[in-house]
Design a protein around this motif. Structure first.
Motif, PDB file in Angstrom:
ATOM      1  N   THR A 172       0.789  -1.225   0.000  1.00 22.10           N
ATOM      2  CA  THR A 172       0.000   0.000   0.000  1.00 22.10           C
ATOM      3  C   THR A 172       0.823   1.279   0.000  1.00 22.10           C
ATOM      4  N   ILE A 173       2.131   1.189   0.203  1.00 21.11           N
ATOM      5  CA  ILE A 173       2.940   2.395   0.317  1.00 21.11           C
ATOM      6  C   ILE A 173       4.377   2.115  -0.136  1.00 21.11           C
ATOM      7  N   CYS A 174       5.030   3.130  -0.654  1.00 14.20           N
ATOM      8  CA  CYS A 174       6.462   3.043  -0.936  1.00 14.20           C
ATOM      9  C   CYS A 174       7.185   3.599   0.281  1.00 14.20           C
ATOM     10  N   THR A 175       8.187   2.885   0.715  1.00 18.66           N
ATOM     11  CA  THR A 175       8.907   3.239   1.930  1.00 18.66           C
ATOM     12  C   THR A 175      10.401   3.065   1.723  1.00 18.66           C
ATOM     13  N   THR A 176      11.204   3.723   2.540  1.00 22.03           N
ATOM     14  CA  THR A 176      12.653   3.561   2.448  1.00 22.03           C
ATOM     15  C   THR A 176      13.143   2.443   3.365  1.00 22.03           C
ATOM     16  N   PHE A 177      12.283   1.955   4.282  1.00 22.64           N
ATOM     17  CA  PHE A 177      12.642   0.885   5.214  1.00 22.64           C
ATOM     18  C   PHE A 177      11.579  -0.207   5.180  1.00 22.64           C
ATOM     19  N   CYS A 178      12.007  -1.446   5.175  1.00 18.70           N
ATOM     20  CA  CYS A 178      11.078  -2.569   5.181  1.00 18.70           C
ATOM     21  C   CYS A 178      10.888  -3.076   6.611  1.00 18.70           C
ATOM     22  N   SER A 179       9.765  -3.742   6.859  1.00 15.40           N
ATOM     23  CA  SER A 179       9.441  -4.289   8.177  1.00 15.40           C
ATOM     24  C   SER A 179      10.410  -5.400   8.553  1.00 15.40           C
ATOM     25  N   SER A 180      10.439  -5.727   9.840  1.00 17.03           N
ATOM     26  CA  SER A 180      11.266  -6.813  10.355  1.00 17.03           C
ATOM     27  C   SER A 180      10.920  -8.102   9.610  1.00 17.03           C
ATOM     28  N   GLY A 181      11.950  -8.838   9.201  1.00 18.53           N
ATOM     29  CA  GLY A 181      11.757 -10.075   8.460  1.00 18.53           C
ATOM     30  C   GLY A 181      11.747  -9.866   6.948  1.00 18.53           C
ATOM     31  N   TYR A 182      11.944  -8.618   6.526  1.00 20.67           N
ATOM     32  CA  TYR A 182      11.946  -8.275   5.105  1.00 20.67           C
ATOM     33  C   TYR A 182      13.143  -7.376   4.798  1.00 20.67           C
ATOM     34  N   TYR A 183      13.540  -7.341   3.537  1.00 26.22           N
ATOM     35  CA  TYR A 183      14.625  -6.454   3.123  1.00 26.22           C
ATOM     36  C   TYR A 183      14.223  -5.739   1.837  1.00 26.22           C
ATOM     37  N   GLY A 184      14.807  -4.594   1.620  1.00 20.87           N
ATOM     38  CA  GLY A 184      14.537  -3.841   0.399  1.00 20.87           C
ATOM     39  C   GLY A 184      15.343  -4.398  -0.754  1.00 20.87           C
ATOM     40  N   ASN A 185      14.668  -4.966  -1.721  1.00 16.96           N
ATOM     41  CA  ASN A 185      15.329  -5.553  -2.879  1.00 16.96           C
ATOM     42  C   ASN A 185      15.486  -4.474  -3.955  1.00 16.96           C
ATOM     43  N   PRO A 186      16.720  -4.043  -4.233  1.00 18.57           N
ATOM     44  CA  PRO A 186      16.927  -2.974  -5.217  1.00 18.57           C
ATOM     45  C   PRO A 186      16.676  -3.406  -6.661  1.00 18.57           C
ATOM     46  N   LEU A 187      16.543  -4.710  -6.912  1.00 16.56           N
ATOM     47  CA  LEU A 187      16.294  -5.191  -8.270  1.00 16.56           C
ATOM     48  C   LEU A 187      14.840  -5.026  -8.692  1.00 16.56           C
ATOM     49  N   ASN A 188      13.908  -5.102  -7.712  1.00 24.66           N
ATOM     50  CA  ASN A 188      12.496  -4.977  -8.061  1.00 24.66           C
ATOM     51  C   ASN A 188      11.763  -3.915  -7.231  1.00 24.66           C
ATOM     52  N   ASN A 189      12.492  -3.240  -6.338  1.00 22.18           N
ATOM     53  CA  ASN A 189      11.941  -2.204  -5.465  1.00 22.18           C
ATOM     54  C   ASN A 189      10.749  -2.718  -4.645  1.00 22.18           C
ATOM     55  N   LEU A 190      10.895  -3.955  -4.160  1.00 23.78           N
ATOM     56  CA  LEU A 190       9.896  -4.557  -3.279  1.00 23.78           C
ATOM     57  C   LEU A 190      10.526  -4.918  -1.948  1.00 23.78           C
ATOM     58  N   CYS A 191       9.711  -4.998  -0.907  1.00 24.94           N
ATOM     59  CA  CYS A 191      10.158  -5.566   0.360  1.00 24.94           C
ATOM     60  C   CYS A 191       9.983  -7.076   0.245  1.00 24.94           C
ATOM     61  N   ASP A 192      11.087  -7.791   0.081  1.00 26.44           N
ATOM     62  CA  ASP A 192      11.059  -9.248  -0.071  1.00 26.44           C
ATOM     63  C   ASP A 192      11.356  -9.913   1.270  1.00 26.44           C
ATOM     64  N   SER A 193      10.884 -11.139   1.440  1.00 23.29           N
ATOM     65  CA  SER A 193      11.057 -11.901   2.682  1.00 23.29           C
ATOM     66  C   SER A 193      12.497 -12.333   2.869  1.00 23.29           C
ATOM     67  N   CYS A 194      12.957 -12.246   4.130  1.00 19.18           N
ATOM     68  CA  CYS A 194      14.249 -12.817   4.493  1.00 19.18           C
ATOM     69  C   CYS A 194      14.093 -14.340   4.489  1.00 19.18           C
ATOM     70  N   GLN A 195      15.217 -15.049   4.530  1.00 19.49           N
ATOM     71  CA  GLN A 195      15.159 -16.498   4.613  1.00 19.49           C
ATOM     72  C   GLN A 195      14.483 -16.909   5.899  1.00 19.49           C
ATOM     73  N   THR A 196      13.867 -18.070   5.916  1.00 20.78           N
ATOM     74  CA  THR A 196      13.175 -18.587   7.102  1.00 20.78           C
ATOM     75  C   THR A 196      14.128 -18.570   8.288  1.00 20.78           C
ATOM     76  N   GLY A 197      13.654 -18.056   9.420  1.00 16.48           N
ATOM     77  CA  GLY A 197      14.436 -17.990  10.630  1.00 16.48           C
ATOM     78  C   GLY A 197      15.181 -16.683  10.823  1.00 16.48           C
ATOM     79  N   CYS A 198      15.293 -15.888   9.795  1.00 19.15           N
ATOM     80  CA  CYS A 198      15.985 -14.603   9.903  1.00 19.15           C
ATOM     81  C   CYS A 198      15.013 -13.513  10.314  1.00 19.15           C
ATOM     82  N   VAL A 199      15.399 -12.715  11.322  1.00 13.13           N
ATOM     83  CA  VAL A 199      14.588 -11.570  11.728  1.00 13.13           C
ATOM     84  C   VAL A 199      14.993 -10.353  10.897  1.00 13.13           C
TER      85      VAL A 199
END
Length: 148
Positions: A119-146
């Motif tokens: 719903t929004i573009c942000t410069t920081f992703c939520s815990s458990g996610y990282y900002g993927n510069p290839l697609n400009n999405l907050c993608d999931s970290c690997q299982t078990g990673c905070v």
């Protein structure tokens, strides 16, 4: 005036004075209701068209990084540029972004990512996610990673 036999110092809406035909009003492009110097140099668009100011053209769909602004200004509609960080949008503000992009602010590149809810573009992703510069999405970290 092309529609009558009268002479005036200006042309009526929908016509312009062409440099090749001095003292003669010529018709604007069918999308324009007011143009100057040429039929496609639009200053005001007809119904269901939006003025794209960088090229002074009328369009039914604004180009990428602009949105069809339904707010009437001076009795016509404009293509309005999306907020910095948005590549495509449906309105003003980061919460109207459909897709995000990197942008330059004060000579520094700032990356924007679509949040996990989408719903929004942000410069920081939520815990458990990282900002993927290839697609400009907050993608999931690997299982078990905070954080990742």
């Amino acid at each position: 005036d092309l529609t009558s036999t009268t002479c005036d110092s200006t042309c009526i809406h929908g016509q312009y004075i062409d440099a090749l035909f001095p003292n003669t009003c010529m018709p604007c492009n069918s999308k324009c209701i007011r143009c100057v110097t040429s039929s496609i140099n639009c200053q005001q668009c007809g119904l269901n068209y939006f003025l794209y100011v960088p090229t002074n053209t009328c369009t039914a769909q604004c180009p990428s990084n602009y949105f069809n602004n339904p707010v009437i200004t001076d009795n016509y509609y404009y293509c309005t540029q999306c907020t910095a960080g948005c590549l495509t949008c449906t309105g003003a503000g980061l919460n109207a972004c459909q897709t995000c992009q990197n942008t330059t602010i004060n000579n520094a590149t700032v990356s924007y990512f679509k949040d996990i809810i989408g719903t929004i573009c942000t410069t920081f992703c939520s815990s458990g996610y990282y900002g993927n510069p290839l697609n400009n999405l907050c993608d999931s970290c690997q299982t078990g990673c905070v954080t990742c």
